[in-house]
Design a protein around this motif. Structure first.
Motif, PDB file in Angstrom:
ATOM      1  N   GLY B 454       0.803  -1.212   0.000  1.00 13.08           N
ATOM      2  CA  GLY B 454       0.000   0.000   0.000  1.00 13.08           C
ATOM      3  C   GLY B 454       0.837   1.263   0.000  1.00 13.08           C
ATOM      4  O   GLY B 454       2.019   1.265  -0.348  1.00 13.08           O
ATOM      5  N   ARG B 455       0.143   2.359   0.391  1.00 18.46           N
ATOM      6  CA  ARG B 455       0.819   3.650   0.409  1.00 18.46           C
ATOM      7  C   ARG B 455       1.537   3.832   1.743  1.00 18.46           C
ATOM      8  O   ARG B 455       1.154   3.239   2.743  1.00 18.46           O
ATOM      9  N   THR B 456       2.549   4.680   1.744  1.00 23.82           N
ATOM     10  CA  THR B 456       3.194   5.003   3.009  1.00 23.82           C
ATOM     11  C   THR B 456       2.275   5.926   3.786  1.00 23.82           C
ATOM     12  O   THR B 456       1.604   6.787   3.210  1.00 23.82           O
ATOM     13  N   ARG B 457       2.214   5.729   5.085  1.00 26.58           N
ATOM     14  CA  ARG B 457       1.255   6.478   5.889  1.00 26.58           C
ATOM     15  C   ARG B 457       1.919   7.386   6.914  1.00 26.58           C
ATOM     16  O   ARG B 457       1.253   7.856   7.828  1.00 26.58           O
ATOM     17  N   SER B 458       3.206   7.622   6.781  1.00 28.60           N
ATOM     18  CA  SER B 458       3.827   8.544   7.733  1.00 28.60           C
ATOM     19  C   SER B 458       5.132   9.057   7.167  1.00 28.60           C
ATOM     20  O   SER B 458       5.694   8.511   6.207  1.00 28.60           O
ATOM     21  N   GLU B 459       5.609  10.101   7.795  1.00 28.54           N
ATOM     22  CA  GLU B 459       6.885  10.716   7.409  1.00 28.54           C
ATOM     23  C   GLU B 459       8.026   9.710   7.541  1.00 28.54           C
ATOM     24  O   GLU B 459       8.861   9.569   6.663  1.00 28.54           O
ATOM     25  N   ALA B 460       8.008   8.995   8.693  1.00 29.25           N
ATOM     26  CA  ALA B 460       9.091   8.048   8.959  1.00 29.25           C
ATOM     27  C   ALA B 460       9.134   6.971   7.889  1.00 29.25           C
ATOM     28  O   ALA B 460      10.205   6.543   7.467  1.00 29.25           O
ATOM     29  N   ALA B 461       7.948   6.519   7.454  1.00 32.93           N
ATOM     30  CA  ALA B 461       7.901   5.467   6.443  1.00 32.93           C
ATOM     31  C   ALA B 461       8.464   5.967   5.114  1.00 32.93           C
ATOM     32  O   ALA B 461       9.074   5.211   4.360  1.00 32.93           O
ATOM     33  N   GLU B 462       8.266   7.258   4.826  1.00 35.32           N
ATOM     34  CA  GLU B 462       8.816   7.828   3.594  1.00 35.32           C
ATOM     35  C   GLU B 462      10.339   7.697   3.576  1.00 35.32           C
ATOM     36  O   GLU B 462      10.948   7.437   2.552  1.00 35.32           O
ATOM     37  N   HIS B 463      10.923   7.914   4.755  1.00 36.45           N
ATOM     38  CA  HIS B 463      12.376   7.954   4.825  1.00 36.45           C
ATOM     39  C   HIS B 463      12.987   6.649   5.299  1.00 36.45           C
ATOM     40  O   HIS B 463      14.168   6.598   5.617  1.00 36.45           O
ATOM     41  N   ALA B 464      12.159   5.607   5.390  1.00 34.05           N
ATOM     42  CA  ALA B 464      12.682   4.319   5.838  1.00 34.05           C
ATOM     43  C   ALA B 464      13.726   3.831   4.842  1.00 34.05           C
ATOM     44  O   ALA B 464      13.685   4.149   3.660  1.00 34.05           O
ATOM     45  N   HIS B 465      14.704   3.062   5.358  1.00 35.15           N
ATOM     46  CA  HIS B 465      15.766   2.574   4.495  1.00 35.15           C
ATOM     47  C   HIS B 465      16.120   1.161   4.928  1.00 35.15           C
ATOM     48  O   HIS B 465      15.857   0.755   6.060  1.00 35.15           O
ATOM     49  N   GLU B 466      16.729   0.421   4.012  1.00 36.49           N
ATOM     50  CA  GLU B 466      17.133  -0.949   4.335  1.00 36.49           C
ATOM     51  C   GLU B 466      18.241  -0.931   5.375  1.00 36.49           C
ATOM     52  O   GLU B 466      19.081  -0.032   5.392  1.00 36.49           O
ATOM     53  N   SER B 467      18.211  -1.920   6.267  1.00 33.90           N
ATOM     54  CA  SER B 467      19.237  -2.005   7.303  1.00 33.90           C
ATOM     55  C   SER B 467      20.511  -2.593   6.720  1.00 33.90           C
ATOM     56  O   SER B 467      20.515  -3.129   5.609  1.00 33.90           O
ATOM     57  N   GLY B 468      21.584  -2.513   7.511  1.00 28.38           N
ATOM     58  CA  GLY B 468      22.878  -2.990   7.041  1.00 28.38           C
ATOM     59  C   GLY B 468      22.936  -4.503   6.929  1.00 28.38           C
ATOM     60  O   GLY B 468      22.038  -5.209   7.399  1.00 28.38           O
ATOM     61  N   PRO B 469      23.995  -5.023   6.304  1.00 27.64           N
ATOM     62  CA  PRO B 469      24.099  -6.471   6.058  1.00 27.64           C
ATOM     63  C   PRO B 469      24.145  -7.303   7.337  1.00 27.64           C
ATOM     64  O   PRO B 469      23.720  -8.454   7.320  1.00 27.64           O
ATOM     65  N   ILE B 470      24.636  -6.702   8.425  1.00 23.93           N
ATOM     66  CA  ILE B 470      24.698  -7.492   9.658  1.00 23.93           C
ATOM     67  C   ILE B 470      23.291  -7.750  10.178  1.00 23.93           C
ATOM     68  O   ILE B 470      23.034  -8.697  10.909  1.00 23.93           O
TER      69      ILE B 470
END
Lengths: 101, 641
Positions: B454-470
């Motif tokens: 679905g759509r992003t529903r918050s500011e934080a979700a807009e700027h979410a990013h994949e975590s590191g390899p660990i």
């Protein structure tokens, strides 16, 4: 004829009673002291009487001991009375009653 | 249906890696001690030390189990005597480690998944001021968990049992500067303690009846010693401990709150390992439970009720971790359902599969929370699939596995349990178990689609990013298990079943209910349709689910609060308990006990006040008293003579 032991004992009892009354009624420490001596000597008298009655010297020996102890006691007691007098100019025992509640 | 006694593999163990068995719990303990005392100085090395210790334990476990697999099935039992613990009269308890099919399965799960979660924690806990302390607790937990599953007697099991409870408490309250975390830790500890107390009584009964706590001695003598009533009592008392530890109804209330702890803790303790200790206990004590059909029925029914109860609760949660918490409770219910039907190998297989996909789901949730800067409310997520592709993909696999999507591990796990229930005798278990499966598919689909679709529903979700390899590395490895775990046991004659069969026996037969094709069709339809409906409602954007939720109030709110069980306990137990404490503290203690002590004191004081008036200070009065006393004594002596 020997005087019955009962007389000595009676005398001893009278002396002891006099001594006791003296201790209980006198306020002068010296007189109380003398009364105590009277009691002691009453007891000595009864000791000697019984010694004679049983023909056993032990009582007389004990009387000597008692006299020696009494002499020592007189020394200590008189010293206390002198010290008391020096401190308070009085040897009335009813005045010396700080040690109470 | 318990298999005959195993012969001990003592002679053949003289060579090979089996004598290294003691190292498996010893390594995490050593690492825990190092981290406890030097963790602050080690810095990031503390994490690697902890991970290496558990990893090494995993490697040793692999070699040890490999040797165990190499001998004939009836000889797969190795007992290592380390030292005597208690030796009082005829009662002896040794620190003995037992390796058989059950504990082999458990140590592989604990060290395998444990080491992955340790690795993940290095990334997740980075920057925490008490980084070393965290790994000390985590290692200590692994040690106690290994003692729990490796113990050769009930006392060692109980030692591990209480030890993991302690570590659970320490780790739930790891961020103790927030009151809610501390209260969650306290709640977890006290709630499980209720079950533990019952379990301890059960152990006392075992000592009373058998004079020993050794598994072999107890199980060997069980059938001849125990009457039906005693077997039921002991089994149910042990099961009460399992209810507390495995968060089954009615002692489930601590697990959702336990999500206050760091997410790796939720994955390791509250999904993969500690909460499965209850299942282990029931499977291990199977020879006792088998003597009491009543106890087995209770186990199955508690499991089934928990499946349905927690399934409905999970449907209404908005916190991503609380969905998973209720899901864990529900899945543990399936394990007890299986164990209660006497299908111990199914329970164990479910345990293994579940620890894969649930650990993955928790770690994935941790990755999401990490990417969302600490946000846990799914209403503020949405559309994360594009921003966190690896997390999304692995979590999808795990979620589908949990929902029972065909050919994934969870499908086979649930399938075996339901297949055993699919008889005319146990049709109730089958029907309600399937209803529970519908809930599973719905709630896990809901969690998945609310988070990633679905759509992003918050500011934080807009700027979410994949975590590191660990962080995503362990996810990928676990995803393999969550997807392919079914290979271990695709049917009742599968690998795990065959491995466990000599220890736990096979399931009692029943007359088959649904025919095989119909059964499979039902299972597939449930998972696919469940996930489909979840997609339509929460993923497609075609349904305004927030409005639907509002229209259904107060039902969603009640379900979100876990059917208000907490409030019920508060009214029925906590408040009366507090009232009683107040009475005890302010009336019994302050008035009666303190009053008695004070009365003695004041009484003596009063007597002294009165008595000291005798000391007039008049010497002659004293002399009179002496005289009267002397006369009194003389009179008495004279009259007596």
């Amino acid at each position: 004829m020997r005087t019955p032991v009962a007389y000595f004992l009676l005398l001893s009892g009278i002396l002891f009673a006099l001594g006791t009354v003296g201790v209980l009624t006198r306020r002068n420490a010296l007189l109380i002291f003398m009364s105590v001596e009277l009691q002691l000597n009453a007891v000595n008298l009864s000791l000697v009487s019984f010694s004679r009655m049983h023909a056993d010297l032990t009582g007389q020996v004990l009387a000597f001991f008692s006299m020696v102890v009494a002499a020592a006691e007189v020394v200590v007691g008189l010293a206390i009375i002198v010290a008391l007098f020096r401190r308070r100019s009085s040897i009335d025992v009813d005045d010396a009653r700080e040690l109470r509640w | 249906m318990v298999a005959s006694e195993l012969t001990r593999l003592v002679d053949t163990a003289a060579f090979g890696p089996l004598p290294l068995l003691w190292l498996i719990p010893a390594l995490p303990l050593a690492a825990a001690m190092l981290n406890l005392f030097a963790g602050a100085r080690l810095g990031r090395a503390a994490g690697w030390l902890g991970t290496a210790a558990v990893g090494a334990s995993f490697v040793i476990s692999l070699t040890v189990v490999n040797q165990l697999m190499g001998v004939a099935a009836e000889e797969r039992l190795y007992v290592q005597h380390l030292f005597d613990w208690i030796d009082v009269g005829s009662f002896k308890v040794g620190v003995d480690l037992r390796l058989d099919a059950i504990s082999a399965t458990m140590i592989l799960v604990v060290t395998g998944i444990g080491s992955l979660i340790h690795l993940y924690s290095i990334g997740y806990m980075r920057g925490d001021p008490r980084f070393g302390r965290f790994f000390a607790y985590l290692n200590l937990f692994v040690f106690f968990m290994l003692m729990l599953v490796l113990g050769q007697n009930y006392l060692l099991l109980y030692l591990g049992w209480e030890g993991v409870g302690l570590c659970s408490y320490l780790l739930i309250g790891f961020w103790f500067d927030q009151v809610a975390n501390v209260e969650a830790a306290k709640k977890a500890f006290i709630t499980t303690r209720i079950g533990d107390s019952a379990m301890m009584i059960g152990l006392a009964l075992i000592v009373l009846r058998f004079g020993t706590l050794d598994f072999d001695a107890v199980f060997g003598a069980a059938a001849g010693t125990l009457t039906g009533g005693a077997a039921t009592a002991i089994s149910l008392l042990l099961f009460a401990g399992a209810i507390g530890k495995s968060a089954q109804v009615p002692l489930h209330v601590w697990l959702p709150d336990a999500m206050a702890g760091p997410t790796p803790v939720s994955a390791l303790i509250h999904a993969a390992t500690m909460v499965t200790a209850g299942v282990y206990l029931v499977v291990r004590s199977a020879p006792l439970f088998e003597l009491s059909p009543v106890a087995l029925d209770v186990v199955a029914w508690v499991g089934l009720i928990t499946v349905l109860f927690a399934g409905t609760c999970a449907l209404a949660q908005v916190d991503i971790k609380r969905v998973l918490a209720y899901s864990t409770i529900s899945q543990l219910g399936y394990m007890f359902l299986a164990a209660g039907m006497g299908a111990y190998h199914a329970a164990m297989f479910f345990l293994v599969a579940h620890s894969f996909y649930k650990a993955l789901l928790f770690l994935g949730a941790g990755s999401v929370i990490h990417g969302m800067q600490g946000e846990q409310d799914m209403r503020h997520m949405g559309g994360l699939a594009r921003r966190m592709p690896i997390t999304a993909l692995t979590m999808t696999l795990a979620a589908f596995s949990l929902a029972g999507f065909p050919l994934l591990a969870g499908y086979f796990a649930k399938d075996i349990v339901l297949e055993i229930a699919n008889t005319n005798e146990r049709w109730g278990f089958y029907v309600f178990g399937s209803v529970g499966a519908v809930f599973s598919a719905l709630y896990i689909g809901r969690m998945l689609f609310l988070t990633f679709a679905g759509r992003t529903r918050s500011e934080a979700a807009e700027h979410a990013h994949e975590s590191g390899p660990i962080l995503w590395g362990p996810l990928v490895i676990l995803a393999v298990g969550a997807a392919g775990g079914g290979l271990l046991s695709s049917n009742p004659e599968g690998l795990i079943a065959r491995f466990l069969e000599p220890v736990v026996g096979l399931v009692p037969e029943g007359t088959a209910g649904l025919a095989e094709p119909a059964f499979v069709a039902v299972a597939v339809v449930i998972s696919v349709v469940g996930l489909g409906v979840a997609w339509w409602v929460w993923g497609s954007g075609r349904v305004d689910w927030l409005a639907v939720r509002d229209r259904l109030e107060p039902l969603p709110r009640t379900m979100m609060a876990g059917w208000c069980v907490d409030r019920g306990y508060d009214l029925l137990v906590v408040q009366p308990g507090k009232a009683l404490s107040r009475i005890v503290a302010f009336v019994v203690d302050a008035k009666i006990i303190d009053g008695a002590v004070n009365a003695v004191g004041t009484g003596v004081q009063r007597a002294a006040q009165a008595g000291r008036l005798l000391q007039s200070g008049f010497v002659r009065a004293y002399a009179l008293a002496v005289f009267v006393g002397a006369v009194g004594v003389l009179t008495y002596v004279g009259l007596r003579a």
